[in-house]
Motif scaffolding. Structure first.
Motif, PDB file in Angstrom:
ATOM      1  N   SER A  93     -47.191   7.419  38.283  1.00 17.72           N
ATOM      2  CA  SER A  93     -47.917   7.266  37.021  1.00 17.72           C
ATOM      3  C   SER A  93     -47.768   5.863  36.451  1.00 17.72           C
ATOM      4  O   SER A  93     -48.581   5.424  35.636  1.00 17.72           O
ATOM      5  CB  SER A  93     -47.431   8.285  35.988  1.00 17.72           C
ATOM      6  N   LYS A  94     -46.736   5.164  36.896  1.00 17.18           N
ATOM      7  CA  LYS A  94     -46.479   3.813  36.394  1.00 17.18           C
ATOM      8  C   LYS A  94     -47.196   2.736  37.212  1.00 17.18           C
ATOM      9  O   LYS A  94     -47.120   1.548  36.879  1.00 17.18           O
ATOM     10  CB  LYS A  94     -44.972   3.542  36.391  1.00 17.18           C
ATOM     11  N   ASN A  95     -47.866   3.149  38.272  1.00 17.50           N
ATOM     12  CA  ASN A  95     -48.610   2.208  39.105  1.00 17.50           C
ATOM     13  C   ASN A  95     -49.973   1.966  38.458  1.00 17.50           C
ATOM     14  O   ASN A  95     -50.955   2.648  38.751  1.00 17.50           O
ATOM     15  CB  ASN A  95     -48.770   2.744  40.522  1.00 17.50           C
ATOM     16  N   HIS A 155     -40.890  15.434  35.434  1.00 15.00           N
ATOM     17  CA  HIS A 155     -42.298  15.763  35.242  1.00 15.00           C
ATOM     18  C   HIS A 155     -42.826  15.153  33.941  1.00 15.00           C
ATOM     19  O   HIS A 155     -43.523  15.802  33.159  1.00 15.00           O
ATOM     20  CB  HIS A 155     -42.529  17.273  35.235  1.00 15.00           C
ATOM     21  N   GLY A 156     -42.461  13.898  33.728  1.00 18.29           N
ATOM     22  CA  GLY A 156     -42.953  13.211  32.537  1.00 18.29           C
ATOM     23  C   GLY A 156     -44.453  13.069  32.526  1.00 18.29           C
ATOM     24  O   GLY A 156     -45.073  12.973  31.465  1.00 18.29           O
ATOM     25  N   CYS A 157     -45.061  13.089  33.720  1.00 19.61           N
ATOM     26  CA  CYS A 157     -46.522  12.982  33.785  1.00 19.61           C
ATOM     27  C   CYS A 157     -47.184  14.193  33.136  1.00 19.61           C
ATOM     28  O   CYS A 157     -48.217  14.069  32.469  1.00 19.61           O
ATOM     29  CB  CYS A 157     -46.979  12.849  35.237  1.00 19.61           C
ATOM     30  N   SER A 158     -46.587  15.367  33.317  1.00 19.77           N
ATOM     31  CA  SER A 158     -47.173  16.591  32.756  1.00 19.77           C
ATOM     32  C   SER A 158     -47.097  16.633  31.238  1.00 19.77           C
ATOM     33  O   SER A 158     -47.938  17.242  30.573  1.00 19.77           O
ATOM     34  CB  SER A 158     -46.471  17.829  33.328  1.00 19.77           C
ATOM     35  N   SER A 159     -46.070  15.971  30.681  1.00 19.94           N
ATOM     36  CA  SER A 159     -45.889  15.957  29.227  1.00 19.94           C
ATOM     37  C   SER A 159     -46.345  14.639  28.607  1.00 19.94           C
ATOM     38  O   SER A 159     -46.211  14.445  27.396  1.00 19.94           O
ATOM     39  CB  SER A 159     -44.418  16.205  28.883  1.00 19.94           C
ATOM     40  N   ARG A 160     -46.854  13.751  29.458  1.00 18.93           N
ATOM     41  CA  ARG A 160     -47.277  12.412  29.022  1.00 18.93           C
ATOM     42  C   ARG A 160     -46.126  11.647  28.377  1.00 18.93           C
ATOM     43  O   ARG A 160     -46.309  10.898  27.430  1.00 18.93           O
ATOM     44  CB  ARG A 160     -48.487  12.492  28.081  1.00 18.93           C
ATOM     45  N   ASN A 161     -44.951  11.868  28.899  1.00 19.57           N
ATOM     46  CA  ASN A 161     -43.757  11.172  28.425  1.00 19.57           C
ATOM     47  C   ASN A 161     -43.141  10.445  29.622  1.00 19.57           C
ATOM     48  O   ASN A 161     -42.213  10.945  30.258  1.00 19.57           O
ATOM     49  CB  ASN A 161     -42.774  12.154  27.812  1.00 19.57           C
ATOM     50  N   LEU A 162     -43.688   9.273  29.931  1.00 17.59           N
ATOM     51  CA  LEU A 162     -43.272   8.565  31.137  1.00 17.59           C
ATOM     52  C   LEU A 162     -41.891   7.929  31.015  1.00 17.59           C
ATOM     53  O   LEU A 162     -41.363   7.402  31.990  1.00 17.59           O
ATOM     54  CB  LEU A 162     -44.307   7.508  31.508  1.00 17.59           C
TER      55      LEU A 162
END
Length: 206
Positions: A26-28, A10-17
């Protein structure tokens, strides 16, 4: 293929991709750039903004019905359409009464509108629920078109069958939310089958 449901980062939720799957959406950058551009549309921005406000104000405090009312008020929607199932007539009446109490003008359309037999869409007598050659079909396209005729600002779907909700949403002009879905076996709580998928419903689902 995206597999967000199987991601434990869930790196998207923490903005840690850096902590995300290789195929993380999120990387697209192409798609994400297009999505953010669409948020600049006036209606999209209004809906997204008010949805975020309702989420924050009602988080773990308000029911889905309260949040729906709050959202519609924030968006300035006045004329509300409701497409509902005949099996949830009482619930639909109660919802309409509550919405009208809050100042909304409500146009509600029943699934059986038109009174067409199922034979009109190629269903034979032995394929009907009650083995009846004149069994009336659900008409979600009719529900959508009738609400379009009413020029509703916003539409609510209450208890339509699987597939019927698909057609209603497909043909509705106004923005749509689903208030409740039909699941007669679980008291209209389809997640119950998921919660019991490793127990009572295991043999039915796996």
């Amino acid at each position: 293929m995206f597999n967000c449901s199987k991601c434990g980062f869930h790196g998207c939720s923490s903005r840690n991709l850096e902590k995300s799957l290789d195929e993380c959406p999120s990387k697209n950058e192409k798609v994400q750039s297009k999505a953010m551009e669409l948020y600049k549309n006036e209606e999209n921005l209004m809906i997204a903004n008010n949805a975020a406000l309702v989420e924050a104000e009602g988080y773990c405090k308000q029911t889905r019905l309260e949040e729906t009312i709050n959202f519609m008020k924030k968006c300035g929607y006045k004329k509300i359409g409701m497409a509902f199932c005949v099996g949830l007539q009482k619930e639909a009446r109660d919802v309409q009464n509550i919405l009208e109490y809050h100042g909304f003008q409500v146009s509600s359309v029943l699934c059986k509108n038109g009174a067409y037999p199922k034979s009109d869409i190629g269903i034979s007598q032995d394929q009907t629920i009650r083995n009846c050659k004149d069994e009336v079909m659900c008409n979600p396209i009719g529900q959508a078109l009738l609400l379009n005729e009413e020029h509703t600002d916003f539409n609510i779907i209450l208890g339509l069958c699987v597939g019927h909700d698909t057609l209603a949403i497909k043909y509705m002009d106004a923005p749509v939310t689903v208030f409740a879905v039909k699941d007669r076996v679980t008291g209209h709580n389809p997640l119950a089958a998921v919660y019991l998928s490793q127990g009572y419903y295991h043999d039915k689902l796996y």
